[in-house]
Design a protein around this motif. Sequence first.
Motif, PDB file in Angstrom:
ATOM      1  N   VAL A  82      74.475 -50.656  32.987  1.00 11.35           N
ATOM      2  CA  VAL A  82      75.212 -51.829  32.518  1.00 11.35           C
ATOM      3  C   VAL A  82      76.536 -51.415  31.896  1.00 11.35           C
ATOM      4  N   ARG A  83      76.522 -50.358  31.105  1.00 10.50           N
ATOM      5  CA  ARG A  83      77.772 -49.881  30.506  1.00 10.50           C
ATOM      6  C   ARG A  83      78.786 -49.520  31.588  1.00 10.50           C
ATOM      7  N   ALA A  84      78.323 -48.916  32.677  1.00 11.06           N
ATOM      8  CA  ALA A  84      79.236 -48.518  33.749  1.00 11.06           C
ATOM      9  C   ALA A  84      79.916 -49.724  34.383  1.00 11.06           C
ATOM     10  N   VAL A  85      79.170 -50.791  34.665  1.00  9.12           N
ATOM     11  CA  VAL A  85      79.790 -51.950  35.313  1.00  9.12           C
ATOM     12  C   VAL A  85      80.669 -52.722  34.335  1.00  9.12           C
ATOM     13  N   LEU A  86      80.303 -52.730  33.046  1.00  2.00           N
ATOM     14  CA  LEU A  86      81.156 -53.383  32.055  1.00  2.00           C
ATOM     15  C   LEU A  86      82.481 -52.646  31.927  1.00  2.00           C
ATOM     16  N   ASP A  87      82.425 -51.311  31.879  1.00  3.56           N
ATOM     17  CA  ASP A  87      83.654 -50.525  31.772  1.00  3.56           C
ATOM     18  C   ASP A  87      84.529 -50.709  33.014  1.00  3.56           C
ATOM     19  N   ARG A  88      83.892 -50.784  34.176  1.00  3.25           N
ATOM     20  CA  ARG A  88      84.640 -50.983  35.423  1.00  3.25           C
ATOM     21  C   ARG A  88      85.402 -52.302  35.397  1.00  3.25           C
ATOM     22  N   ALA A  89      84.771 -53.329  34.782  1.00  8.83           N
ATOM     23  CA  ALA A  89      85.404 -54.645  34.717  1.00  8.83           C
ATOM     24  C   ALA A  89      86.329 -54.790  33.514  1.00  8.83           C
ATOM     25  N   GLY A  90      86.304 -53.814  32.622  1.00  5.68           N
ATOM     26  CA  GLY A  90      87.158 -53.879  31.437  1.00  5.68           C
ATOM     27  C   GLY A  90      86.703 -54.906  30.419  1.00  5.68           C
ATOM     28  N   ILE A  91      85.392 -55.128  30.318  1.00  6.08           N
ATOM     29  CA  ILE A  91      84.865 -56.092  29.343  1.00  6.08           C
ATOM     30  C   ILE A  91      83.771 -55.414  28.503  1.00  6.08           C
ATOM     31  N   GLY A  92      83.479 -56.046  27.366  1.00  5.07           N
ATOM     32  CA  GLY A  92      82.363 -55.599  26.544  1.00  5.07           C
ATOM     33  C   GLY A  92      82.513 -54.207  25.974  1.00  5.07           C
ATOM     34  N   ALA A  93      83.725 -53.832  25.618  1.00  2.00           N
ATOM     35  CA  ALA A  93      83.948 -52.462  25.134  1.00  2.00           C
ATOM     36  C   ALA A  93      83.125 -52.147  23.890  1.00  2.00           C
ATOM     37  N   GLY A  94      82.935 -53.129  23.021  1.00  4.94           N
ATOM     38  CA  GLY A  94      82.217 -52.877  21.771  1.00  4.94           C
ATOM     39  C   GLY A  94      80.756 -53.284  21.792  1.00  4.94           C
ATOM     40  N   VAL A  95      80.240 -53.643  22.960  1.00  5.02           N
ATOM     41  CA  VAL A  95      78.860 -54.126  23.045  1.00  5.02           C
ATOM     42  C   VAL A  95      77.877 -52.972  22.864  1.00  5.02           C
ATOM     43  N   ASP A  96      76.851 -53.199  22.052  1.00  8.54           N
ATOM     44  CA  ASP A  96      75.732 -52.268  21.942  1.00  8.54           C
ATOM     45  C   ASP A  96      74.788 -52.597  23.101  1.00  8.54           C
ATOM     46  N   VAL A  97      74.977 -51.937  24.220  1.00  9.23           N
ATOM     47  CA  VAL A  97      74.257 -52.293  25.447  1.00  9.23           C
ATOM     48  C   VAL A  97      72.763 -52.034  25.305  1.00  9.23           C
ATOM     49  N   GLU A  98      72.400 -50.985  24.601  1.00  7.37           N
ATOM     50  CA  GLU A  98      70.978 -50.715  24.402  1.00  7.37           C
ATOM     51  C   GLU A  98      70.321 -51.857  23.635  1.00  7.37           C
ATOM     52  N   MET A  99      70.972 -52.340  22.575  1.00  7.72           N
ATOM     53  CA  MET A  99      70.398 -53.441  21.812  1.00  7.72           C
ATOM     54  C   MET A  99      70.376 -54.727  22.628  1.00  7.72           C
ATOM     55  N   LEU A 100      71.392 -54.951  23.443  1.00 10.27           N
ATOM     56  CA  LEU A 100      71.398 -56.125  24.314  1.00 10.27           C
ATOM     57  C   LEU A 100      70.243 -56.056  25.307  1.00 10.27           C
ATOM     58  N   THR A 101      69.985 -54.861  25.838  1.00 10.67           N
ATOM     59  CA  THR A 101      68.862 -54.682  26.759  1.00 10.67           C
ATOM     60  C   THR A 101      67.547 -55.017  26.085  1.00 10.67           C
ATOM     61  N   PHE A 102      67.357 -54.514  24.875  1.00 11.83           N
ATOM     62  CA  PHE A 102      66.127 -54.818  24.151  1.00 11.83           C
ATOM     63  C   PHE A 102      66.017 -56.315  23.854  1.00 11.83           C
ATOM     64  N   THR A 103      67.130 -56.958  23.550  1.00 12.71           N
ATOM     65  CA  THR A 103      67.109 -58.399  23.272  1.00 12.71           C
ATOM     66  C   THR A 103      66.618 -59.180  24.493  1.00 12.71           C
ATOM     67  N   ILE A 104      67.093 -58.787  25.673  1.00  8.71           N
ATOM     68  CA  ILE A 104      66.647 -59.440  26.902  1.00  8.71           C
ATOM     69  C   ILE A 104      65.151 -59.220  27.110  1.00  8.71           C
ATOM     70  N   VAL A 105      64.702 -57.982  26.903  1.00  4.30           N
ATOM     71  CA  VAL A 105      63.277 -57.658  27.086  1.00  4.30           C
ATOM     72  C   VAL A 105      62.420 -58.434  26.099  1.00  4.30           C
ATOM     73  N   TRP A 106      62.779 -58.393  24.821  1.00  9.31           N
ATOM     74  CA  TRP A 106      61.971 -59.068  23.801  1.00  9.31           C
ATOM     75  C   TRP A 106      61.841 -60.557  24.112  1.00  9.31           C
ATOM     76  N   THR A 107      62.965 -61.200  24.405  1.00  7.18           N
ATOM     77  CA  THR A 107      62.929 -62.651  24.588  1.00  7.18           C
ATOM     78  C   THR A 107      62.220 -63.045  25.878  1.00  7.18           C
TER      79      THR A 107
END
Length: 214
Positions: A145-170
């Motif tokens: 996910v970090r790779a595709v976000l960087d490629r698109a130039g978005i989400g530079a400050g996103v904690d991708v690991e925490m976002l992943t866990f948020t998706i899993v938990w919910t």
Amino acid sequence: MSAQPDDGPSRSERILEAASRLFAERGYDATSTRAIADAVGLNIATVAYHVGGKPELYRAVMRRAHLAQREVVVAALEQLHTCGSSAEETRAALLGFVDAYLSFCLNRPEVAALWIRRWLSEGADVTEIETEFAGPLVAEVATAVRAVLDRAGIGAGVDVEMLTFTIVWTAHSFGQAGIIDPAGRRVGPRDLAVLDRFRANLHAIVTGVLDQKS
């Protein structure tokens, strides 16, 4: 003489199916090897011969759940990698990944139940489950996910690991528990209106995180 249909591999599969169901419904601690044996019409010695003792059986169940989960996740990551490089295409592809994982949780509720029970420290004496299965898969998702976000130039400050866990938990929790409506009734994902609301809310969380940190 023809082979009997109830040969070794089929017995092992039946044992794993029963163990997965019972571990998901009752938890590791409350499920005995005898209960699993009774569920498949075998004795404890036969179960032990095919799959080992309870810890070994639990490892096999969790490995089986992980492989099913990983198959869906890897396929969804491959789709994510093929998306266009614009911010709009990347957001849409990431939501497609979320939808694929949510569908898996709803189609395989026993897998979500096994992991939720694991989160509640079920089978704590079997310590390598997270090291072998959960940890590496989360890291793989976060890296992709970090790779595709960087490629698109978005989400530079996103904690991708925490976002992943948020998706899993919910996704896991909604698949198991649904929501409580104003009348106090539990409404699950089979209610399509509730499912649509949940999916829209999950999408809003993901896009909101991306937009806030872009």
